[in-house]
Scaffold this motif. Structure first.
Motif, mmCIF file in Angstrom:
data_model
loop_
_atom_site.group_PDB
_atom_site.id
_atom_site.type_symbol
_atom_site.label_atom_id
_atom_site.label_comp_id
_atom_site.label_asym_id
_atom_site.label_seq_id
_atom_site.Cartn_x
_atom_site.Cartn_y
_atom_site.Cartn_z
ATOM 1 N N PHE A 230 58.413 31.920 53.337
ATOM 2 C CA PHE A 230 57.248 32.712 53.712
ATOM 3 C C PHE A 230 57.673 34.000 54.410
ATOM 4 N N ALA A 231 58.774 33.972 55.142
ATOM 5 C CA ALA A 231 59.252 35.187 55.808
ATOM 6 C C ALA A 231 59.594 36.261 54.781
ATOM 7 N N ALA A 232 60.297 35.880 53.718
ATOM 8 C CA ALA A 232 60.645 36.840 52.671
ATOM 9 C C ALA A 232 59.401 37.315 51.937
ATOM 10 N N ILE A 233 58.468 36.405 51.706
ATOM 11 C CA ILE A 233 57.212 36.776 51.047
ATOM 12 C C ILE A 233 56.466 37.814 51.883
ATOM 13 N N ALA A 234 56.395 37.603 53.196
ATOM 14 C CA ALA A 234 55.688 38.537 54.075
ATOM 15 C C ALA A 234 56.310 39.928 54.019
ATOM 16 N N ARG A 235 57.636 39.991 53.965
ATOM 17 C CA ARG A 235 58.307 41.294 53.894
ATOM 18 C C ARG A 235 57.986 41.999 52.569
ATOM 19 N N LEU A 236 57.923 41.238 51.475
ATOM 20 C CA LEU A 236 57.567 41.824 50.184
ATOM 21 C C LEU A 236 56.126 42.333 50.194
ATOM 22 N N VAL A 237 55.233 41.566 50.797
ATOM 23 C CA VAL A 237 53.841 41.991 50.908
ATOM 24 C C VAL A 237 53.743 43.269 51.735
ATOM 25 N N ALA A 238 54.454 43.303 52.860
ATOM 26 C CA ALA A 238 54.434 44.488 53.721
ATOM 27 C C ALA A 238 54.962 45.714 52.993
ATOM 28 N N GLY A 239 55.897 45.494 52.072
ATOM 29 C CA GLY A 239 56.463 46.600 51.322
ATOM 30 C C GLY A 239 55.595 47.078 50.177
ATOM 31 N N GLY A 240 54.522 46.346 49.875
ATOM 32 C CA GLY A 240 53.604 46.777 48.834
ATOM 33 C C GLY A 240 53.813 46.130 47.482
ATOM 34 N N ALA A 241 54.584 45.017 47.423
ATOM 35 C CA ALA A 241 54.854 44.363 46.144
ATOM 36 C C ALA A 241 53.643 43.627 45.591
ATOM 37 N N GLY A 242 52.715 43.250 46.459
ATOM 38 C CA GLY A 242 51.544 42.501 46.026
ATOM 39 C C GLY A 242 50.964 41.723 47.185
ATOM 40 N N VAL A 243 50.041 40.820 46.883
ATOM 41 C CA VAL A 243 49.465 39.945 47.903
ATOM 42 C C VAL A 243 50.004 38.534 47.687
ATOM 43 N N ALA A 244 49.849 37.672 48.694
ATOM 44 C CA ALA A 244 50.402 36.326 48.605
ATOM 45 C C ALA A 244 49.404 35.304 49.121
ATOM 46 N N VAL A 245 49.477 34.092 48.577
ATOM 47 C CA VAL A 245 48.699 32.958 49.077
ATOM 48 C C VAL A 245 49.599 32.179 50.028
#
Length: 299
Positions: A230-245
């Motif tokens: 989830f930590a890596a997912i949050a960083r990708l979301v913050a960078g603008g890659a998309g949204v996450a569940v």
């Protein structure tokens, strides 16, 4: 004449958890305890005391003057109870015990760590090996005897194992502040699938569940990136890659730390449940039975 106490130890533990979390829902989740049960217990405690312990507001709760006074005493009571338990455990089980607990990613990111931390603090003779695997792998490990206790999603109903409730969590959408969904308080899963997603590996329990919901609804998923945590997912979301569940309690940490936004999923299935799985109850060792009973809230 001294009046009898108007609260018991579970009241004290709940009061401390809510006071430290600044939120009834987050405090109840650490025990774990259903929100409705926690709210009713606190109300009853306040009624017995004849005092308001919390000021309730939209973003959480704050201690009143009476609550602030009680918190100091409550912490002393909790420490004394823990010390007493430790002393008794040392008499009953002086030998060290090692247990293996396997759990899926969601459990390790929401309910489990806080509950295990408290239990280990109260049982100093106990050593714990915590392994993170998919729910299917957790079940197999319990069946083989490699894991003493497993934590899995409620979608799984393995035969031959004892299943106990652990607690509920809610799935939510994690989005960057400038994402189109960020302006909404809630969205449907159908609306969510119109946007690029950041997901977990395909074999993870969380991703398999999201994929299953999309398949049942006949909706395509555009998983633009996958990450193992989830930590890596949050960083990708913050960078603008998309949204996450993500689980709501997990997302709250990244929202506060990274300036992200949480959007509720309006579909009923967004409310999920975790459960324990163990071998047949009568075959468990006292140490395994005690820990499983503690986590499930049963005697």
């Amino acid at each position: 004449m001294t009046k009898p106490p108007r609260f018991d130890l579970p009241d004290i533990r709940l009061f401390i958890a809510v006071a430290e979390a600044g939120s009834l829902s987050r405090g109840a989740a650490t025990l774990p305890l259903a929100l409705s049960a926690a709210s009713a217990r606190l109300r009853q405690m306040e009624e017995r005391l004849g005092l308001s312990l919390f000021d309730r507001h939209a973003s959480g709760v704050r201690l009143t003057r009476a609550g602030d006074t009680l918190l100091e005493h409550a912490r002393r009571i909790a420490r004394a109870a823990s010390d007493a338990q430790t002393a008794m455990d040392a008499l009953v089980s002086p030998e060290r015990v090692a247990l293996s607990l396997w759990a899926n990613t969601t459990a390790n990111s929401t309910i489990l760590p806080a509950a295990l931390g408290r239990y280990l603090a109260e049982h100093p003779y106990l050593d714990m090996v915590l392994v993170e695997r998919t729910s299917r792998e957790v079940i197999d490990a319990v069946v083989r005897g490699e894991a003493d206790i497993g934590v899995i999603d409620s979608d799984y109903q393995p035969e031959g194992l004892t299943l106990l409730p652990l607690g509920r969590y809610r799935l939510t959408v994690l989005a960057a502040a400038d994402h189109p969904l960020a302006a909404q308080s809630a969205c449907s899963f159908r609306a969510l699938t119109e946007h690029a997603l950041v997901g977990m590996p395909e074999d993870s329990s969380m991703q398999r569940f999201v994929d299953k919901m999309a398949h049942l609804a006949g909706l395509p998923l555009h998983v633009r990136a996958r990450a193992p945590s989830f930590a890596a997912i949050a960083r990708l979301v913050a960078g603008g890659a998309g949204v996450a569940v993500v689980p709501e309690s997990t997302g709250q940490g990244y929202r506060d730390a990274m300036g992200l936004v949480l959007v509720n999923i309006s579909d009923d299935w967004a409310s999920r449940e975790l459960q324990l799985c163990v071998q047949r109850w009568e075959t468990l060792t006292p140490a395994v039975r005690a820990l499983a009973g503690y986590l499930a809230g049963v005697d």
